[in-house]
Design a protein around this motif. Structure first.
Motif, PDB file in Angstrom:
ATOM      1  N   PHE A 144       1.394  -1.233   0.287  1.00 28.44           N
ATOM      2  CA  PHE A 144       0.259   0.139   0.089  1.00 28.44           C
ATOM      3  C   PHE A 144       0.652   1.409  -0.040  1.00 28.44           C
ATOM      4  N   GLU A 145       2.096   1.076   0.333  1.00 27.36           N
ATOM      5  CA  GLU A 145       3.076   1.958   0.579  1.00 27.36           C
ATOM      6  C   GLU A 145       3.445   2.348  -0.851  1.00 27.36           C
ATOM      7  N   VAL A 192       0.650   5.724   3.912  1.00 29.18           N
ATOM      8  CA  VAL A 192       1.131   5.428   5.061  1.00 29.18           C
ATOM      9  C   VAL A 192       0.734   5.013   5.858  1.00 29.18           C
ATOM     10  N   PRO A 193       0.642   3.720   6.662  1.00 27.92           N
ATOM     11  CA  PRO A 193       0.118   3.780   7.648  1.00 27.92           C
ATOM     12  C   PRO A 193      -0.437   4.640   9.052  1.00 27.92           C
ATOM     13  N   VAL A 194      -1.227   5.070   9.262  1.00 24.95           N
ATOM     14  CA  VAL A 194      -1.773   5.750  10.044  1.00 24.95           C
ATOM     15  C   VAL A 194      -1.322   5.300  11.220  1.00 24.95           C
ATOM     16  N   LEU A 240      -4.400   2.333   7.631  1.00 25.09           N
ATOM     17  CA  LEU A 240      -4.608   2.928   6.034  1.00 25.09           C
ATOM     18  C   LEU A 240      -6.151   3.784   6.388  1.00 25.09           C
ATOM     19  N   GLY A 241      -5.245   5.009   6.095  1.00 28.05           N
ATOM     20  CA  GLY A 241      -6.941   5.794   6.475  1.00 28.05           C
ATOM     21  C   GLY A 241      -6.990   6.543   4.284  1.00 28.05           C
ATOM     22  N   PHE A 242      -8.255   6.935   4.733  1.00 24.42           N
ATOM     23  CA  PHE A 242      -8.303   6.755   2.937  1.00 24.42           C
ATOM     24  C   PHE A 242      -9.375   8.272   2.770  1.00 24.42           C
ATOM     25  N   GLY A 243      -8.800   9.597   3.065  1.00 22.09           N
ATOM     26  CA  GLY A 243     -10.227  10.358   4.281  1.00 22.09           C
ATOM     27  C   GLY A 243     -10.834   9.752   5.020  1.00 22.09           C
ATOM     28  N   GLU A 244     -12.232   9.721   5.181  1.00 17.85           N
ATOM     29  CA  GLU A 244     -12.843   8.947   6.118  1.00 17.85           C
ATOM     30  C   GLU A 244     -13.256   7.934   6.399  1.00 17.85           C
ATOM     31  N   PHE A 245     -12.546   7.238   5.463  1.00 23.04           N
ATOM     32  CA  PHE A 245     -12.916   5.782   5.074  1.00 23.04           C
ATOM     33  C   PHE A 245     -11.713   4.902   5.661  1.00 23.04           C
ATOM     34  N   GLY A 246     -11.295   3.907   6.559  1.00 25.40           N
ATOM     35  CA  GLY A 246     -10.098   2.768   7.114  1.00 25.40           C
ATOM     36  C   GLY A 246     -10.190   1.838   6.559  1.00 25.40           C
ATOM     37  N   VAL A 247      -9.005   0.989   6.178  1.00 23.58           N
ATOM     38  CA  VAL A 247      -8.724   0.011   5.601  1.00 23.58           C
ATOM     39  C   VAL A 247      -7.187  -0.047   6.860  1.00 23.58           C
ATOM     40  N   LEU A 248      -8.226  -1.499   7.558  1.00 25.95           N
ATOM     41  CA  LEU A 248      -7.509  -2.165   8.494  1.00 25.95           C
ATOM     42  C   LEU A 248      -6.525  -3.626   8.684  1.00 25.95           C
TER      43      LEU A 248
END
Length: 112
Positions: free
Chosen positions: A20-21, A27-29, A38-46
């Motif tokens: 992903f990086e 870059v992971p939060v 991983l942050g994509f605006g208001e949505f996150g992927v863990l």
């Protein structure tokens, strides 16, 4: 209520976070031995470290599917399907993500 995030299990957490990086330049939060957020605006992927991979398609909106496809394949993403017009009124490409993840790049086509 609204959807805020989704969990995806991956067998190799470190490799998935690197993918992903490198490919999407996200870059992971938060990143530790158990998970990467991983942050994509208001949505996150863990990405959760797990013994098996989730089979999930992550869809991304695009203003220019072909240009975004060239960018991410240039960064190492492997093609499943190159950009093509789809019967649902979008142009979409599919890429192999880490583990069992698929990445979809979708551009809505203008109706005449």
């Amino acid at each position: 209520m609204k959807v805020s995030h989704v969990h995806c299990r991956v067998r190799d957490l470190q490799a998935a976070a690197r993918w992903f990086e490198q490919v999407l330049q996200v870059v992971p939060v938060v990143h530790n031995e158990r998970m990467a957020w991983l942050g994509f605006g208001e949505f996150g992927v863990l990405l959760d470290a797990a013994p098996t991979n989730s089979v999930v398609t992550l869809g991304f909106d695009s203003e220019d599917c072909d240009a975004d496809y060239r960018i991410v394949t240039g960064r190492g993403a492997e093609t499943i399907e190159a950009p093509q017009d789809r019967p649902w009124g979008a142009r979409a490409a599919y890429l192999k993500g880490p583990g069992g993840l698929t990445v979809e790049i979708e551009q809505l086509l203008k109706r005449i």
